[in-house]
Design a protein around this motif. Structure first.
Motif, PDB file in Angstrom:
ATOM      1  N   LEU A  39       0.598  -1.936  10.072  1.00 31.96           N
ATOM      2  CA  LEU A  39       0.815  -0.475  10.278  1.00 31.96           C
ATOM      3  C   LEU A  39       2.229  -0.230  10.901  1.00 31.96           C
ATOM      4  O   LEU A  39       2.310  -0.574  12.258  1.00 31.96           O
ATOM      5  N   GLU A  40       3.331   0.542  10.290  1.00 27.15           N
ATOM      6  CA  GLU A  40       4.387   0.566  11.184  1.00 27.15           C
ATOM      7  C   GLU A  40       5.085   2.048  10.693  1.00 27.15           C
ATOM      8  O   GLU A  40       4.848   2.627   9.834  1.00 27.15           O
ATOM      9  N   MET A  95       0.836  -1.130   0.008  1.00 25.35           N
ATOM     10  CA  MET A  95      -0.178   0.123  -0.044  1.00 25.35           C
ATOM     11  C   MET A  95       0.954   1.288  -0.031  1.00 25.35           C
ATOM     12  O   MET A  95       0.642   2.072  -0.693  1.00 25.35           O
ATOM     13  N   GLY A  96       1.963   1.423   0.899  1.00 26.63           N
ATOM     14  CA  GLY A  96       2.756   2.196   0.845  1.00 26.63           C
ATOM     15  C   GLY A  96       3.009   3.279   2.028  1.00 26.63           C
ATOM     16  O   GLY A  96       2.499   2.726   2.977  1.00 26.63           O
ATOM     17  N   TYR A  97       3.358   4.424   1.884  1.00 29.94           N
ATOM     18  CA  TYR A  97       3.632   5.276   3.100  1.00 29.94           C
ATOM     19  C   TYR A  97       2.804   6.370   3.039  1.00 29.94           C
ATOM     20  O   TYR A  97       2.237   6.769   2.021  1.00 29.94           O
ATOM     21  N   GLY A 122      -6.359   6.583  18.947  1.00 27.55           N
ATOM     22  CA  GLY A 122      -6.987   7.818  19.075  1.00 27.55           C
ATOM     23  C   GLY A 122      -6.140   8.661  18.060  1.00 27.55           C
ATOM     24  O   GLY A 122      -6.452   9.719  18.000  1.00 27.55           O
ATOM     25  N   HIS A 123      -5.218   8.020  16.902  1.00 30.40           N
ATOM     26  CA  HIS A 123      -4.848   8.822  16.011  1.00 30.40           C
ATOM     27  C   HIS A 123      -5.266   8.457  14.720  1.00 30.40           C
ATOM     28  O   HIS A 123      -4.596   8.940  13.363  1.00 30.40           O
ATOM     29  N   GLY A 124      -6.380   7.679  14.313  1.00 30.00           N
ATOM     30  CA  GLY A 124      -6.815   7.236  13.080  1.00 30.00           C
ATOM     31  C   GLY A 124      -6.147   6.036  12.593  1.00 30.00           C
ATOM     32  O   GLY A 124      -6.423   5.758  11.351  1.00 30.00           O
ATOM     33  N   TYR A 125      -5.344   5.484  13.364  1.00 29.52           N
ATOM     34  CA  TYR A 125      -4.629   4.345  12.669  1.00 29.52           C
ATOM     35  C   TYR A 125      -5.555   3.030  12.525  1.00 29.52           C
ATOM     36  O   TYR A 125      -5.629   2.104  11.407  1.00 29.52           O
ATOM     37  N   SER A 126      -6.588   2.883  13.134  1.00 28.27           N
ATOM     38  CA  SER A 126      -7.672   1.781  13.071  1.00 28.27           C
ATOM     39  C   SER A 126      -8.404   1.962  11.782  1.00 28.27           C
ATOM     40  O   SER A 126      -8.657   1.210  11.046  1.00 28.27           O
ATOM     41  N   MET A 147       3.936   3.268   7.481  1.00 26.53           N
ATOM     42  CA  MET A 147       3.948   2.362   6.443  1.00 26.53           C
ATOM     43  C   MET A 147       2.993   1.296   6.518  1.00 26.53           C
ATOM     44  O   MET A 147       2.795   0.780   7.745  1.00 26.53           O
ATOM     45  N   LEU A 148       2.101   1.135   5.462  1.00 26.51           N
ATOM     46  CA  LEU A 148       0.988  -0.014   5.647  1.00 26.51           C
ATOM     47  C   LEU A 148       1.501  -0.930   4.500  1.00 26.51           C
ATOM     48  O   LEU A 148       1.607  -0.607   3.184  1.00 26.51           O
ATOM     49  N   ARG A 149       1.607  -2.157   4.980  1.00 25.06           N
ATOM     50  CA  ARG A 149       2.207  -3.251   4.193  1.00 25.06           C
ATOM     51  C   ARG A 149       1.719  -4.520   4.629  1.00 25.06           C
ATOM     52  O   ARG A 149       1.094  -4.898   5.861  1.00 25.06           O
TER      53      ARG A 149
END
Length: 163
Positions: free
Chosen positions: A59-60, A1-3, A90-94, A16-18
């Motif tokens: 997610l990293e 998916m990318g950065y 609480g930062h939108g990562y989910s 990064m989502l991979r």
């Protein structure tokens, strides 16, 4: 998916989502222990790498912050796990993780998704409702430590991407 960038101008992190790799097993096993009272064992997490059913995205940033595990079988999808480290909630990562599942569902012509969630997990229930999941059933006393009902939620009629 990318950065992608998260945060404001003063404090921004490159995320990064991979897809998961075998190198992620130990970190995901530790994340499991921090996020769930019924944490999956390291062997269960390792099995996800070679599973023909499961997709796992991580997610990293400097380390793994969260992950999502879902599967598509017989034209339906199921969210198996979603987790974000407690200190990074609480930062939108989910939402970023849920977006991946929804995009993959659309690509795979999946119009119905299901999940189960602890009845008392209000933040997760709110997240799922934002993605058009609705409660359809209850499994009494399904979870342990503590004992709690599971809500069975479904999202029906999701859009697909024409092939």
């Amino acid at each position: 998916m990318g950065y992608f960038q998260m945060g404001n101008a003063r404090k921004s992190m490159e995320i990064m989502l991979r897809k998961m790799t075998i190198e992620d097993v130990t970190a995901l096993s530790e994340l499991e222990k921090q996020c769930f009272t019924d944490a999956w064992s390291e062997n269960m997490v390792r099995d996800l790498v070679d599973s023909s059913w499961d997709e796992v995205w991580v997610l990293e940033s400097e380390r793994i912050l969260g992950y999502i595990n879902f599967r598509f079988i017989a034209g339906e999808g199921e969210l198996m796990r979603i987790a974000v480290l407690p200190e990074h909630r609480g930062h939108g990562y989910s939402r970023k993780l849920m977006d991946v599942m929804m995009e993959e569902a659309a690509k795979n012509q999946i119009t119905d998704l299901t999940l189960e969630v602890r009845a008392g997990n209000e933040p997760a229930i709110g997240l799922y409702k934002a993605y058009n999941f609705a409660e359809e059933a209850v499994r009494k006393n399904y979870y342990h430590n503590p004992t709690e009902d599971a809500l069975i939620m479904w999202a029906h009629g999701l859009p697909t991407i024409p092939t």
